[in-house]
Design an enzyme around this catalytic site. Structure first.
Site, PDB file in Angstrom:
ATOM      1  N   GLU A   1       0.826  -1.205   0.000  1.00  0.00           N
ATOM      2  CA  GLU A   1       0.000   0.000   0.000  1.00  0.00           C
ATOM      3  C   GLU A   1       0.862   1.257   0.000  1.00  0.00           C
ATOM      4  O   GLU A   1       1.940   1.284   0.594  1.00  0.00           O
ATOM      5  CB  GLU A   1      -0.902   0.010   1.238  1.00  0.00           C
ATOM      6  CG  GLU A   1      -1.892  -1.126   1.230  1.00  0.00           C
ATOM      7  CD  GLU A   1      -2.519  -1.400   2.589  1.00  0.00           C
ATOM      8  OE1 GLU A   1      -3.655  -1.882   2.604  1.00  0.00           O
ATOM      9  OE2 GLU A   1      -1.874  -1.154   3.624  1.00  0.00           O
TER      10      GLU A   1
ATOM     11  N   ASP B   1      -8.462  -5.173   8.041  1.00  0.00           N
ATOM     12  CA  ASP B   1      -7.976  -3.930   7.422  1.00  0.00           C
ATOM     13  C   ASP B   1      -7.714  -4.067   5.928  1.00  0.00           C
ATOM     14  O   ASP B   1      -6.963  -3.292   5.360  1.00  0.00           O
ATOM     15  CB  ASP B   1      -6.700  -3.453   8.148  1.00  0.00           C
ATOM     16  CG  ASP B   1      -5.566  -4.470   8.075  1.00  0.00           C
ATOM     17  OD1 ASP B   1      -5.808  -5.595   7.594  1.00  0.00           O
ATOM     18  OD2 ASP B   1      -4.451  -4.143   8.480  1.00  0.00           O
TER      19      ASP B   1
HETATM   20  N1  LIG Z   1      -5.331  -0.984  11.662  1.00  0.00           N
HETATM   21  C1  LIG Z   1      -4.079  -0.663  11.474  1.00  0.00           C
HETATM   22  O1  LIG Z   1      -3.728   0.489  11.360  1.00  0.00           O
HETATM   23  C2  LIG Z   1      -3.048  -1.754  11.455  1.00  0.00           C
HETATM   24  C3  LIG Z   1      -1.691  -1.429  11.581  1.00  0.00           C
HETATM   25  C4  LIG Z   1      -0.774  -2.475  11.640  1.00  0.00           C
HETATM   26  C5  LIG Z   1      -1.205  -3.793  11.534  1.00  0.00           C
HETATM   27  N2  LIG Z   1      -2.533  -4.051  11.353  1.00  0.00           N
HETATM   28  C6  LIG Z   1      -3.028  -5.423  11.267  1.00  0.00           C
HETATM   29  O2  LIG Z   1      -2.976  -5.954  12.580  1.00  0.00           O
HETATM   30  C7  LIG Z   1      -2.841  -7.361  12.501  1.00  0.00           C
HETATM   31  C8  LIG Z   1      -1.724  -7.816  13.425  1.00  0.00           C
HETATM   32  O3  LIG Z   1      -0.493  -7.353  12.919  1.00  0.00           O
HETATM   33  P1  LIG Z   1       0.884  -7.917  13.511  1.00  0.00           P
HETATM   34  O4  LIG Z   1       1.951  -7.096  12.890  1.00  0.00           O
HETATM   35  O5  LIG Z   1       0.782  -7.977  15.002  1.00  0.00           O
HETATM   36  O6  LIG Z   1       0.837  -9.394  12.898  1.00  0.00           O
HETATM   37  P2  LIG Z   1       1.624 -10.685  13.433  1.00  0.00           P
HETATM   38  O7  LIG Z   1       1.632 -11.638  12.299  1.00  0.00           O
HETATM   39  O8  LIG Z   1       2.923 -10.277  14.034  1.00  0.00           O
HETATM   40  O9  LIG Z   1       0.702 -11.247  14.615  1.00  0.00           O
HETATM   41  C9  LIG Z   1      -0.592 -11.737  14.387  1.00  0.00           C
HETATM   42  C10 LIG Z   1      -0.924 -12.741  15.486  1.00  0.00           C
HETATM   43  O10 LIG Z   1      -2.307 -13.097  15.340  1.00  0.00           O
HETATM   44  C11 LIG Z   1      -2.427 -14.470  15.715  1.00  0.00           C
HETATM   45  N3  LIG Z   1      -3.705 -14.969  15.218  1.00  0.00           N
HETATM   46  C12 LIG Z   1      -4.091 -15.209  13.938  1.00  0.00           C
HETATM   47  N4  LIG Z   1      -5.382 -15.621  13.901  1.00  0.00           N
HETATM   48  C13 LIG Z   1      -5.815 -15.650  15.190  1.00  0.00           C
HETATM   49  C14 LIG Z   1      -7.049 -15.974  15.815  1.00  0.00           C
HETATM   50  N5  LIG Z   1      -8.106 -16.362  15.096  1.00  0.00           N
HETATM   51  N6  LIG Z   1      -7.152 -15.874  17.159  1.00  0.00           N
HETATM   52  C15 LIG Z   1      -6.085 -15.459  17.902  1.00  0.00           C
HETATM   53  N7  LIG Z   1      -4.892 -15.146  17.373  1.00  0.00           N
HETATM   54  C16 LIG Z   1      -4.754 -15.232  16.027  1.00  0.00           C
HETATM   55  C17 LIG Z   1      -1.177 -15.108  15.115  1.00  0.00           C
HETATM   56  O11 LIG Z   1      -0.886 -16.350  15.721  1.00  0.00           O
HETATM   57  C18 LIG Z   1      -0.121 -14.038  15.411  1.00  0.00           C
HETATM   58  O12 LIG Z   1       0.545 -14.261  16.645  1.00  0.00           O
HETATM   59  C19 LIG Z   1      -2.594  -7.701  11.026  1.00  0.00           C
HETATM   60  O13 LIG Z   1      -3.780  -8.196  10.481  1.00  0.00           O
HETATM   61  C20 LIG Z   1      -2.215  -6.373  10.417  1.00  0.00           C
HETATM   62  O14 LIG Z   1      -2.548  -6.298   9.043  1.00  0.00           O
HETATM   63  C21 LIG Z   1      -3.454  -3.058  11.314  1.00  0.00           C
END
Ligand SMILES: NC(=O)c1ccc[n+]([C@@H]2O[C@H](COP(=O)([O-])OP(=O)(O)OC[C@H]3O[C@@H](n4cnc5c(N)ncnc54)[C@H](O)[C@@H]3O)[C@@H](O)[C@H]2O)c1
Length: 337
Positions: free
Chosen positions: A56, A227
């Site tokens: 993005e 997101d």
């Molecule tokens: N809204 C925003 O501005 C924003 C900003 C950054 C990241 N994000 C999103 O936040 C999310 C997390 O990002 P991250 O960098 O921490 O990712 P990450 O991959 O480091 O961590 C994600 C965690 O979620 C766990 N997980 C997956 N499905 C699950 C479920 N059903 N129940 C419980 N745990 C589950 C995984 O095991 C993992 O530990 C991503 O989807 C990312 O795209 C959003």
């Protein structure tokens, strides 16, 4: 010359400043910028989707500064030893187009997402909210928790992740935080009795991590991981039961959890609450959702914040991102034999 702050430089600045202090300070930048919403030229981000993830570009400008962030989202990256989300960004001078700052934004994205969630949380949670549930314990999780501790005073966190190692990592990282951290056996167990529920899971699919039967009166849900088109965390009936607040409606309709609902489902933009045009929480029993997808204004604030934090420190590197020519109209000179 442009100041380049790489991940090492950003890490040093944040570590020396303190993470909670950084979250609190950054929240002020974000709130100030959201309050100036009409001064910004806003547009939804441009996204390039593939079966494994998304790339993005997030641009925004006010009358004096322009910024963009290059960011990805690849939930399967961890298996390859890569981050799910990493980013870099540029802050430029509108008057001349000069890039002032090139910064790694991987840490800054986690910080600004958490600080924004807490800014929204200040307006939407019940007073005296103390218990938070954290679903998904990956890269974003500690920052989310510390932002709600620093800005709202949460004291207890129930954590759940499908990967037990992620819960262990989080518990160890926050062992000295002063928070009571409880590893839950399920999402339901983590959410029961929580004032604030944050979901930050990563899966490139439509998940329903939070279902309507888990809702309790007065709960605030901070949905971070829904997101992208085809990537959600909240059951549609969770949204229907709540007042839903978004960053920028035009972008969130496409990317947020509300992508599951008709285009006329009512939502409120955060800036309207922060400027007092619309009310925040309306009553003890109201269920609220912040359907966060991440908006460019938060990156603009984060770049301003880290640039100010770097001032007075001998940190980073001056790079010639914009060529400095003795005759700015003689570009050919650079290739003349
Ligand atoms: N809204 C925003 O501005 C924003 C900003 C950054 C990241 N994000 C999103 O936040 C999310 C997390 O990002 P991250 O960098 O921490 O990712 P990450 O991959 O480091 O961590 C994600 C965690 O979620 C766990 N997980 C997956 N499905 C699950 C479920 N059903 N129940 C419980 N745990 C589950 C995984 O095991 C993992 O530990 C991503 O989807 C990312 O795209 C959003």
């Amino acid at each position: 010359m442009t100041l380049h702050l790489d991940i090492a430089a950003v890490s040093i600045l944040i570590r020396e400043n303190g993470v909670e202090a950084a979250l609190t300070q950054l929240a002020e930048y974000i709130e100030q910028d959201y309050r100036r919403w009409p001064e910004f030229e806003v547009s939804p981000r441009s996204a390039c989707h593939s079966p494994l993830g998304v790339l993005e570009l997030m641009p925004i400008a006010d009358h004096s500064l322009y910024s963009f962030k290059h960011v990805n989202g690849h939930p399967a990256n961890a298996a390859k030893g890569l981050l799910t989300v990493y980013a870099f960004g540029v802050l430029s001078d509108v008057a001349t187009g000069t890039p002032l700052l090139l910064a790694d934004m991987t840490l800054l994205t986690a910080l600004r997402t958490a600080a924004t969630a807490a800014v929204a949380g200040r307006a939407l949670t019940r007073k005296n909210s103390r218990v938070m549930a954290m679903i998904g314990c990956g890269s974003q999780a500690e920052f989310q928790i510390l932002a709600f501790k620093a800005l709202l005073g949460i004291a207890e966190v129930r954590v759940f992740d499908i990967a037990p190692a992620a819960m262990d990592k989080l518990t160890q990282n926050l062992a000295a935080s002063g928070l009571t951290i409880i590893a839950a056996a399920s999402v339901r167990e983590a959410v029961k009795g929580a004032d604030i529920v944050t979901t930050a899971t990563a899966a490139k699919t439509k998940q329903a991590v939070i279902t309507p039967d888990m809702l309790e009166p007065g709960m605030h849900i901070n949905g971070i991981g829904g997101d992208c088109p085809g990537k959600t965390e909240l059951h549609p009936d969770v949204l229907r039961a709540a007042r839903v607040v978004v960053e920028y409606e035009k972008q969130t309709r496409h990317e947020g959890d509300i992508q599951q609902l008709p285009a006329d489902f009512p939502v409120t933009e955060l800036w309207r609450i922060l400027t007092g045009v619309e009310p925040g929480r309306q009553g003890e029993g109201e269920i609220t959702v912040f359907d966060s997808v991440g908006f460019a204004i938060e990156d603009f604030s984060a770049l301003r914040f880290i640039r100010d934090l770097a001032k007075g420190h001998e940190i980073g590197r001056a790079i010639e991102l914009m060529p400095e020519l003795s005759d700015p109209r003689d570009l050919y000179r650079l290739v003349k034999a």
